[in-house]
Design a protein around this motif. Sequence first.
Motif, short mmCIF file in Angstrom:
data_model
loop_
_atom_site.label_atom_id
_atom_site.label_comp_id
_atom_site.label_asym_id
_atom_site.label_seq_id
_atom_site.Cartn_x
_atom_site.Cartn_y
_atom_site.Cartn_z
N UNK A 21 2.77 7.37 15.93
CA UNK A 21 3.39 7.67 16.76
C UNK A 21 4.22 8.96 17.74
N UNK A 22 3.73 9.95 16.46
CA UNK A 22 3.81 11.04 16.74
C UNK A 22 2.29 12.23 17.91
N UNK A 23 1.67 11.47 17.84
CA UNK A 23 0.63 11.23 18.59
C UNK A 23 0.97 10.92 20.10
N UNK A 24 1.99 9.91 20.20
CA UNK A 24 2.27 8.93 22.12
C UNK A 24 1.83 7.36 21.37
N UNK A 25 0.85 7.11 19.87
CA UNK A 25 1.63 5.48 20.09
C UNK A 25 2.27 4.70 19.06
N UNK A 26 2.01 3.60 19.69
CA UNK A 26 2.54 2.75 19.22
C UNK A 26 2.46 2.11 18.49
N UNK A 27 3.38 1.49 16.66
CA UNK A 27 2.29 0.97 15.64
C UNK A 27 4.12 0.03 15.56
N UNK A 28 2.07 -0.60 14.74
CA UNK A 28 3.49 -1.80 13.78
C UNK A 28 2.56 -1.73 12.42
N UNK A 29 3.03 -2.18 10.88
CA UNK A 29 2.98 -1.69 10.01
C UNK A 29 2.76 -3.31 9.52
N UNK A 30 1.92 -2.99 8.50
CA UNK A 30 1.88 -4.04 7.47
C UNK A 30 1.21 -4.12 6.59
N UNK A 31 1.41 -4.57 4.91
CA UNK A 31 1.69 -4.76 3.63
C UNK A 31 -0.02 -5.43 3.04
N UNK A 32 0.84 -6.24 3.32
CA UNK A 32 -0.32 -7.76 3.19
C UNK A 32 -0.96 -7.96 4.11
N UNK A 33 -2.65 -9.03 3.59
CA UNK A 33 -3.19 -8.88 4.00
C UNK A 33 -2.98 -10.79 5.06
N UNK A 34 -2.62 -11.26 4.30
CA UNK A 34 -1.72 -12.52 4.96
C UNK A 34 -1.30 -12.29 6.55
N UNK A 35 0.14 -11.29 5.81
CA UNK A 35 0.66 -10.63 6.69
C UNK A 35 -0.22 -10.92 8.25
N UNK A 36 -1.32 -9.28 7.78
CA UNK A 36 -2.37 -8.87 8.52
C UNK A 36 -2.45 -9.77 9.49
N UNK A 37 -3.19 -10.49 8.65
CA UNK A 37 -4.28 -11.36 9.89
C UNK A 37 -3.65 -12.17 10.58
N UNK A 38 -2.14 -12.77 10.53
CA UNK A 38 -1.02 -13.18 11.38
C UNK A 38 -1.28 -12.36 12.41
#
Length: 226
Positions: A21-38
């Motif tokens: 984000x400091x480099x100018x990107x927009x980010x989403x974060x998740x910590x679980x494989x099932x949520x990540x795949x969705x």
Amino acid sequence: MKILVIEDDLTLASFITKGLEEAGFTTDTCHDGKEALFLAASEHYDLLVLDRMLPNIDGMTILRTLRASSNKVPVLILSALDEVDQRVEGLAAGADDYLTKPFAFKELLARVEVLLRRETSKTAELALIEIANVRLDLRMQKVWVNEREVAFQSRELRLLEYLMRHEGQLVSRTMLLENVWDYHFDPQTNVVDVHISRLRQKLDTSGKPSLIRTVRGSGYVFESHN
């Protein structure tokens, strides 16, 4: 540019997200494989930073599932597994890059930027179609015929793009209705013929064969006569 960071180590995930984000990107974060795949399958991301070891669904399964469904989002794998065979396995499964832990953030950022530049270059190439004397720039939504800009309506642009991407192939009225108009009914409508006629008026050069050939009873073929 939007990046999905998939990492079950909360401290590391926060570190990566903050730096991106400091480099100018927009980010989403998740910590679980099932949520990540969705998220990866249902949202648009320009890049995935994917930890290999995750709860519920592991990173390799996520990657293989995405590639099996023709999802081509660039993927940078993060992993503590640093054996050559493990890195090769990740790349063979469809990853675009593989970074082993621990790592310096500046190296992660450099790899992210390389992958995004590569993808931007691919997108730019796909956005420009040039056949015979016709050039279509999808980013600018403009068409040039014989180096002269010609005005096209939105639907005409979609029709022209579909025909040009299928150069030399027979495309039926049903195919055009489904892919340009999103119609799944009324195959007898003359909307396709009307728009084909408009395209010919704008594309064709006097004294030369039309770029759009009618195949009676079947459909149309966009073809160059050069």
